[in-house]
Enzyme design. Structure first.
Site, short mmCIF file in Angstrom:
data_model
loop_
_atom_site.label_atom_id
_atom_site.label_comp_id
_atom_site.label_asym_id
_atom_site.label_seq_id
_atom_site.Cartn_x
_atom_site.Cartn_y
_atom_site.Cartn_z
N HIS A 49 0.91 2.07 -10.21
CA HIS A 49 0.14 2.57 -9.22
C HIS A 49 -1.38 1.89 -9.50
O HIS A 49 -1.79 2.05 -10.65
CB HIS A 49 -0.33 3.87 -9.27
CG HIS A 49 0.83 4.89 -8.86
ND1 HIS A 49 1.06 5.33 -7.61
CD2 HIS A 49 2.09 5.10 -9.49
CE1 HIS A 49 2.25 6.11 -7.53
NE2 HIS A 49 2.76 6.01 -8.74
N VAL A 56 10.11 8.05 -7.17
CA VAL A 56 10.88 6.73 -6.83
C VAL A 56 11.36 6.00 -8.00
O VAL A 56 10.59 5.73 -8.71
CB VAL A 56 9.99 5.92 -5.76
CG1 VAL A 56 10.97 4.79 -5.46
CG2 VAL A 56 9.54 6.56 -4.65
N HIS A 61 7.38 1.05 -10.97
CA HIS A 61 6.20 0.77 -10.28
C HIS A 61 4.82 1.25 -10.81
O HIS A 61 5.01 1.98 -11.75
CB HIS A 61 6.34 1.23 -8.84
CG HIS A 61 6.39 2.83 -8.77
ND1 HIS A 61 7.53 3.63 -8.93
CD2 HIS A 61 5.54 3.77 -8.77
CE1 HIS A 61 7.43 4.62 -8.84
NE2 HIS A 61 6.17 4.90 -8.71
N ARG A 118 0.77 -1.30 -0.10
CA ARG A 118 -0.13 -0.26 0.07
C ARG A 118 0.95 1.51 -0.18
O ARG A 118 1.83 1.45 0.84
CB ARG A 118 -1.06 0.11 1.18
CG ARG A 118 -1.87 -1.28 1.30
CD ARG A 118 -3.09 -0.76 2.00
NE ARG A 118 -3.83 -2.20 2.08
CZ ARG A 118 -4.76 -2.76 1.18
NH1 ARG A 118 -5.05 -1.75 0.27
NH2 ARG A 118 -5.24 -3.88 1.20
N ASP A 119 0.59 2.23 -0.89
CA ASP A 119 1.22 3.65 -0.84
C ASP A 119 1.06 4.16 0.41
O ASP A 119 -0.03 4.37 1.24
CB ASP A 119 0.47 4.32 -1.96
CG ASP A 119 1.43 5.67 -2.26
OD1 ASP A 119 2.07 5.47 -3.40
OD2 ASP A 119 1.55 6.43 -1.51
N ILE A 120 2.22 4.71 1.02
CA ILE A 120 2.29 5.26 2.26
C ILE A 120 1.50 6.47 2.27
O ILE A 120 1.00 7.28 3.21
CB ILE A 120 3.82 5.63 2.37
CG1 ILE A 120 4.06 5.96 4.11
CG2 ILE A 120 4.21 6.92 1.60
CD1 ILE A 120 5.48 5.78 4.45
N ASN A 123 4.37 6.27 -14.05
CA ASN A 123 5.04 7.36 -14.24
C ASN A 123 6.55 7.05 -14.71
O ASN A 123 7.14 6.23 -14.13
CB ASN A 123 5.25 8.34 -12.97
CG ASN A 123 3.63 9.00 -12.46
OD1 ASN A 123 3.00 9.03 -13.24
ND2 ASN A 123 3.77 8.84 -11.29
#
Ligand code: 5GP
Ligand code: ZN
Length: 108
Positions: A100, A94, A98, A27-29, A85
Site C-alpha cells: 500500500h 486479498v 501487495h 488505485r485502491d477501490i 500486511n
C-alpha cells in the site's frame, strides 16, 4: 484466479497507474488516504510469507515503483507511508502480495 491477478491481466476494471512485465500498480477501490495505490507483482504470490530467494529483485522493484509513483503523485518530498500486511492476523484480505502506498494528507 484472485482479484489482483484479474486486474493484472486487465480482466476487471481498475485505475491502473503503472504496469510493466513484472509489476502493476492501481488505485485502491476503497482509498484510506488522498493517495492510496496498491503495488503488486504480476505473478501471484500469496504474501511475504511465500516469497522465495529468487523473488528478491522483484521485491526491490515493488519499492522502486512505489517511490516513482510517490514522486508522480507529488508526495515524494512531503512524505508517504508504505504498508504490507502479511496474513490474516495482520488484516490481509486479498491474498496476493501487495504494497500500500498512502499519502497526500493535509499537514496544514
Ligand atoms: P489488505 O487488507 O489485503 O492489505 O488490503 C487489500 C486492499 O485491496 C484493500 O485496501 C481493498 O480496498 C483493496 N481492494 C480489494 N478489492 C479490490 C478491487 O477489486 N480493486 C481495487 N482497486 N482494490 C481492491
Ligand atoms: Zn493473484
Amino acid at each position: 484466479m484472485c482479484v489482483f491477478c484479474r486486474i493484472v491481466k486487465g480482466e476487471t476494471t481498475s485505475e491502473i497507474v503503472y504496469q510493466d512485465e513484472e509489476v502493476t500498480a492501481f488505485r485502491d477501490i476503497n482509498p484510506k488516504a488522498p493517495t492510496h495505490i496498491l503495488v503488486v507483482p504480476n505473478k501471484h504470490i500469496r504474501s511475504l510469507a511465500y516469497v522465495e530467494p529468487e523473488d528478491t529483485l522483484l521485491l526491490g522493484r515493488l519499492l522502486q515503483v512505489a517511490k516513482a509513483l510517490a514522486d508522480q503523485e507529488g508526495i515524494g518530498r512531503t512524505g508517504y507511508r508504505l504498508i504490507m500486511n502479511c496474513g490474516y492476523g495482520a488484516g490481509q484480505i486479498v491474498h496476493h502480495l501487495h504494497l500500500h502506498l498512502l499519502g497526500g494528507w493535509d499537514m496544514g
